[in-house]
Enzyme design. Sequence first.
Site, PDB file in Angstrom:
ATOM      1  N   ASP A   1      34.027  15.453 -18.985  1.00 14.04           N
ATOM      2  CA  ASP A   1      33.031  15.883 -18.249  1.00 14.04           C
ATOM      3  C   ASP A   1      32.198  17.093 -19.124  1.00 14.04           C
ATOM      4  O   ASP A   1      32.819  17.339 -20.133  1.00 14.04           O
ATOM      5  CB  ASP A   1      33.274  16.338 -16.964  1.00 14.04           C
ATOM      6  CG  ASP A   1      32.146  16.425 -15.895  1.00 14.04           C
ATOM      7  OD1 ASP A   1      32.272  16.177 -14.859  1.00 14.04           O
ATOM      8  OD2 ASP A   1      30.760  16.369 -16.366  1.00 14.04           O
TER       9      ASP A   1
HETATM   10  C1  GLC Z   1      27.918  16.595 -14.965  1.00 11.28           C
HETATM   11  C2  GLC Z   1      28.702  15.807 -14.028  1.00 11.28           C
HETATM   12  C3  GLC Z   1      28.854  14.388 -14.671  1.00 11.28           C
HETATM   13  C4  GLC Z   1      27.795  13.772 -15.109  1.00 11.28           C
HETATM   14  C5  GLC Z   1      27.695  14.807 -16.647  1.00 11.28           C
HETATM   15  C6  GLC Z   1      26.681  14.232 -17.436  1.00 11.28           C
HETATM   16  O1  GLC Z   1      28.338  17.777 -15.104  1.00 11.28           O
HETATM   17  O2  GLC Z   1      29.829  16.688 -13.455  1.00 11.28           O
HETATM   18  O3  GLC Z   1      29.190  13.572 -13.445  1.00 11.28           O
HETATM   19  O4  GLC Z   1      27.954  12.509 -15.693  1.00 11.28           O
HETATM   20  O5  GLC Z   1      27.815  16.176 -16.324  1.00 11.28           O
HETATM   21  O6  GLC Z   1      25.618  14.651 -16.960  1.00 11.28           O
END
Ligand code: GLC
Length: 746
Positions: A279
Amino acid sequence: MRKLGLKTLCLFVFCAMFGYLSAQHNTENRIEEILSRMTLRQKIGQMNQVNARKPDEKLYKQIRNGEVGSILNAEDPVLLNQLQKIAVEESSLGIPVVFARDVIHGFKTIFPIPLGQAASFNPEIVETGARIAAVEASENGVRWTFAPMMDISRDPRWGRIAESFGEDTYLSEEMAIAMVRGFQGEDLSQPSSIAACAKHFIGYGAVEGGRDYNISNIPERQLRNIYLPPFERSIKETGCATIMTSFNANDGVPPSASKFLLTDLLRDEWKFDGVVVSDWASVSIMVTQGFCDDRKNAALKAANAGMEMEMVSGCYTDYLEQLVKEGKVSEKTIDNAVRNILRLKYRLGLFEKPYTDLTSERKVYSEAHLRAAKQAAEESFVLLKNQNNILPLGNKVKNVAIIGPLADAPHDQMGTWCFDGEKEHTQTPLNALKKQFGENVNFIYEQTLAFSRDRDKSRFAQAIEAAKQSDVVLLFVGEESILSGEAHSLADLDLVGVQSELLEELSKAGKPIITIVMAGRPLTIAKEMAQSSAVLYAWHPGTMGGPAIADVLFGKSYPSGKLPVTFPRYVGQIPLYYNYERIGRPAKKNEVLLNDIPLEAKQSSLGNTSYYLDAGFDALFDFGYGLSYTTFEYSDLVLSKYTLTKDETLQVSVILKNTGSHEGCEVVQLYTADVAASASPLVKELKGFKRIILKPGEQKKVIFELPIEKLAFWNTQMEKVVEPGKFEIMIGGNSVDLLKSSFVVN
Ligand code: GLC
């Protein structure tokens, strides 16, 4: 002739299989061939995902040097092709990058938030919505979405419950595989297919206190019984191409560095051959989590656990080469990660077709897409109350007051995670009501509050005046979209601002009030329920929410949604969910409540069961609850057998009758419960559901086939087993009002 036919058929099958296998074999060969030509630096480059919100010379140089495997948040197809051209034509190996984006519930045409989509209990419309999102995103160059989010969410204080499919494992499984199928299509290499991403792996929906980015403490057995099934089925049944690790450390270990999760379970047990992506900076935050000494240690632990593509925090780029040279990370580990990344790109067809075709006819906001978005919105609505059948309005009314901050809120109506949805395309309830019913109905509109958090009561008088002049009030309240979603946890689930006070004042005008709630989560609306004649829960319904609400309110269509999540009466009851573990002293009906306690009561006199003195135990609304414009009757629950072995299938049938005066769609729900097991079983679990449309007076025999193996659970020995014994089986239109029977597994 027949012999020739059989021979031809065999030849055809052989060629097809050979073709498939040779394509597979060919891909693996091509991967090995490229890998053999890559330097360690270039390999690590594939494991790096960068954010391209503002592309610059630094990014161009990184791509040219082969230091970028994927780019997220680049949003213009012309720019994407320019960046891809650098990767393919100016880097030494010409490996294409894969462009990623959060396409969560639509790209341009926005569908209801996933929690609302789950309320439809209709996997088909969810798949359709994902397919449309894939078509719109891919024509803009996006070939990888970070969705579906399939976190089991039992805590509405957590803002990301909006992105989830709710509290139930089986419903989440069905919705997740439908969405993966929609995104990935029949063939991932088709230009209109995009790689799905099962997220967040794992347990993110169980963050303590419903506070985002907090910890979770889920034992392995609960992971396997409650949280992992949607991920497992998405991978095994629909070939979900990627998986994203979650922020929450579970029992002290961040999933981005969990060898158990990323290697033992995902690779060795589930045979996953896709890509694991972190993430956003979930690798580098392991330093803040105190799990790693520094970013180099974070790179070491993540790589050795099996985390493959690092989203934006650059620890791999900065330290992996050194770690390999120091012998702390093997090049074999790097090779395995790069193989999976290259395989994803081959599967997407990026080596053959790296560029987005900018000449094809654009399909964003097409009539067909908008029609599907309207259907999805209609099927997401849950009718919570309909006193004296005031709905549908039909031609019963002439003057209608439209009041409230969400009647004409094109941005907020789309809900959370709408990067590319454009509010100019949103059709709001105000516009739709006037357009569709303005010929025969006089609408009086008073916004009264500029936005949901607005505390300015100065326009209440105008609202009350509008109510007095009307036959019925349509009150649109709820949450601005920013009040749910990532990092937006709430400790109080009452309506924000002075919306509740507005309803209170309006109710004094003595006209029936139909309250439409747009929100990203369950809210504690017991008071508002009492003051409304009808309540329609519309979630955040997306681009076509307005026409959908208008048609449902006036009866051109009808609500059929059921709650995918329990609604608590008080936030203090949370966590409150339907499929809880059996306990020794369950709450009974009519427990003694706070004000009924006699003075100087002796300690032992209040009964000994599990409930709140000030709140009882019951939810405001139970999982699976939802009304219709008609009524349904269930009868004749029949089992094909009452004693079965583990490898048999139980057939369960019930008669469903439409006993009302409207056509309606009922989500018939099948629940089972293990009466006793080697570990305390759940009081009930959803095992099946069917949407049944019946005309007034029509009845139908609804049949479920339940393989007994579906009753298996993970026991304390970490074995997935069906234990012999008595099971209850229940069928109904929600998780409480159920016809019951039982059977024995021997
Ligand atoms: C965010 C979220 C994730 C998302 C990623 C990219 O922090 O937790 O669900 O896909 O970053 O935006």
